[in-house]
Motif scaffolding. Structure first.
Motif, PDB file in Angstrom:
ATOM      1  N   UNK A  45     -80.006 -41.894 -31.083  1.00  0.00           N
ATOM      2  CA  UNK A  45     -79.025 -42.394 -32.046  1.00  0.00           C
ATOM      3  C   UNK A  45     -77.661 -42.589 -31.388  1.00  0.00           C
ATOM      4  N   UNK A  46     -77.277 -41.675 -30.480  1.00  0.00           N
ATOM      5  CA  UNK A  46     -75.983 -41.794 -29.804  1.00  0.00           C
ATOM      6  C   UNK A  46     -75.959 -42.987 -28.850  1.00  0.00           C
ATOM      7  N   UNK A  47     -77.125 -43.325 -28.302  1.00  0.00           N
ATOM      8  CA  UNK A  47     -77.207 -44.496 -27.414  1.00  0.00           C
ATOM      9  C   UNK A  47     -77.134 -45.784 -28.221  1.00  0.00           C
ATOM     10  N   UNK A  48     -77.849 -45.810 -29.342  1.00  0.00           N
ATOM     11  CA  UNK A  48     -77.877 -47.015 -30.183  1.00  0.00           C
ATOM     12  C   UNK A  48     -76.569 -47.191 -30.941  1.00  0.00           C
ATOM     13  N   UNK A  49     -75.992 -46.082 -31.410  1.00  0.00           N
ATOM     14  CA  UNK A  49     -74.729 -46.117 -32.162  1.00  0.00           C
ATOM     15  C   UNK A  49     -73.707 -45.255 -31.414  1.00  0.00           C
ATOM     16  N   UNK A  51     -70.628 -44.703 -31.457  1.00  0.00           N
ATOM     17  CA  UNK A  51     -69.586 -43.987 -32.193  1.00  0.00           C
ATOM     18  C   UNK A  51     -70.044 -42.592 -32.619  1.00  0.00           C
ATOM     19  N   UNK A  52     -71.338 -42.454 -32.891  1.00  0.00           N
ATOM     20  CA  UNK A  52     -71.862 -41.140 -33.282  1.00  0.00           C
ATOM     21  C   UNK A  52     -71.660 -40.130 -32.156  1.00  0.00           C
ATOM     22  N   UNK A  53     -72.000 -40.533 -30.935  1.00  0.00           N
ATOM     23  CA  UNK A  53     -71.823 -39.645 -29.793  1.00  0.00           C
ATOM     24  C   UNK A  53     -70.367 -39.378 -29.497  1.00  0.00           C
ATOM     25  N   UNK A  54     -69.534 -40.416 -29.600  1.00  0.00           N
ATOM     26  CA  UNK A  54     -68.100 -40.255 -29.343  1.00  0.00           C
ATOM     27  C   UNK A  54     -67.473 -39.277 -30.329  1.00  0.00           C
ATOM     28  N   UNK A  55     -67.841 -39.394 -31.592  1.00  0.00           N
ATOM     29  CA  UNK A  55     -67.307 -38.484 -32.611  1.00  0.00           C
ATOM     30  C   UNK A  55     -67.732 -37.042 -32.357  1.00  0.00           C
ATOM     31  N   UNK A  56     -68.968 -36.862 -31.901  1.00  0.00           N
ATOM     32  CA  UNK A  56     -69.455 -35.516 -31.638  1.00  0.00           C
ATOM     33  C   UNK A  56     -68.738 -34.894 -30.441  1.00  0.00           C
ATOM     34  N   UNK A  57     -68.503 -35.701 -29.406  1.00  0.00           N
ATOM     35  CA  UNK A  57     -67.758 -35.214 -28.234  1.00  0.00           C
ATOM     36  C   UNK A  57     -66.338 -34.832 -28.644  1.00  0.00           C
ATOM     37  N   UNK A  58     -65.718 -35.649 -29.491  1.00  0.00           N
ATOM     38  CA  UNK A  58     -64.359 -35.362 -29.955  1.00  0.00           C
ATOM     39  C   UNK A  58     -64.319 -34.060 -30.752  1.00  0.00           C
ATOM     40  N   UNK A 119     -76.886 -35.640 -30.146  1.00  0.00           N
ATOM     41  CA  UNK A 119     -75.797 -36.617 -30.030  1.00  0.00           C
ATOM     42  C   UNK A 119     -74.888 -36.274 -28.854  1.00  0.00           C
ATOM     43  N   UNK A 120     -74.622 -34.984 -28.698  1.00  0.00           N
ATOM     44  CA  UNK A 120     -73.723 -34.529 -27.641  1.00  0.00           C
ATOM     45  C   UNK A 120     -74.343 -34.662 -26.254  1.00  0.00           C
TER      46      UNK A 120
END
Length: 216
Positions: A45-49, A51-58, A119-120
């Motif tokens: 999901x983080x690869x396809x979307x 923003x999901x991964x970026x938000x989790x890292x933040x 995601x992370x």
């Protein structure tokens, strides 16, 4: 005589969790499929979307966890102890304690956590992708410990609601017997958490830097 008693206790410690898994093998496999499947789903999901991964890292950075890792990464043993403490507390707070109050409560709570960790961990950058080479073993070990805790939570909830499945006469007795099995499974996770913490600290501190230089 004392040595024989200690040996018998050690053998019981080793055999009992395996016996619980063997007696409920289908449920054990399903729990493992849920845990590892959600981690992989989160990574995809983080690869396809992105923003999901970026938000989790933040979120991770805002919590101070990233700064903590950076400050401890050069002290492997202190880093290992910190990882161990975080993992044990996460297992207790997210899986075990909720399941002691509400049947099966820890399962959906940690299922969501497994997805967010996926995601992370997604290989969204070249450095993270290289990091997954040694870290994949950490994921395998530590999430197996979490899967065992979720499995124990399932055994407790089932025994509590349906006492006959564990040979109990009433709900109270079912709860106590289910709690005993959760206790055995929880003990079996400690070696996994310890090994996972040591490997994670050593691999991030000593193995990852030369890998990055070599591959990137």
């Amino acid at each position: 005589m004392t040595q024989n008693v200690k040996s018998a206790q050690h053998m019981r410690f080793l055999r009992k969790p395996f016996q619980i898994v063997r007696d409920n093998f289908r449920a054990y496999l399903i729990i493992n499929a849920i845990v590892y499947g959600l981690v992989i789903t989160g990574m995809v999901a983080a690869i396809v979307f992105p923003n999901l991964g970026t938000n989790q890292v933040a979120t991770q950075e805002n919590s101070g966890m990233t700064d903590l890792v950076r400050s401890l990464i050069n002290n492997s043993w202190l880093f290992s102890l910190t990882i161990l403490g975080v993992n044990v507390m996460s297992g207790a707070l997210l899986i075990v304690i909720p399941s002691l109050i509400v049947p099966f409560a820890g399962i959906p709570i940690f299922a969501y956590r497994a997805f967010t960790l996926g995601l992370l961990l997604a290989p969204t950058t070249s450095i993270i992708a290289v990091g997954l080479i040694p870290h994949s073993l950490t994921i395998l070990i530590e999430f197996q410990a979490y899967a065992l805790l979720m499995f124990g939570s399932y055994i407790l909830g089932r025994s509590w609601i349906r006492p006959a499945t564990i040979g109990a006469r009433n709900h109270r007795q079912g709860y106590v017997r289910g709690l005993q099995q959760l206790g055995w499974l929880s003990l079996s996770t400690l070696p996994l958490f310890i090994i996972g913490a040591i490997w994670e600290a050593l691999s991030l501190g000593y193995l990852l830097p030369p890998l990055i230089q070599w591959l990137l």
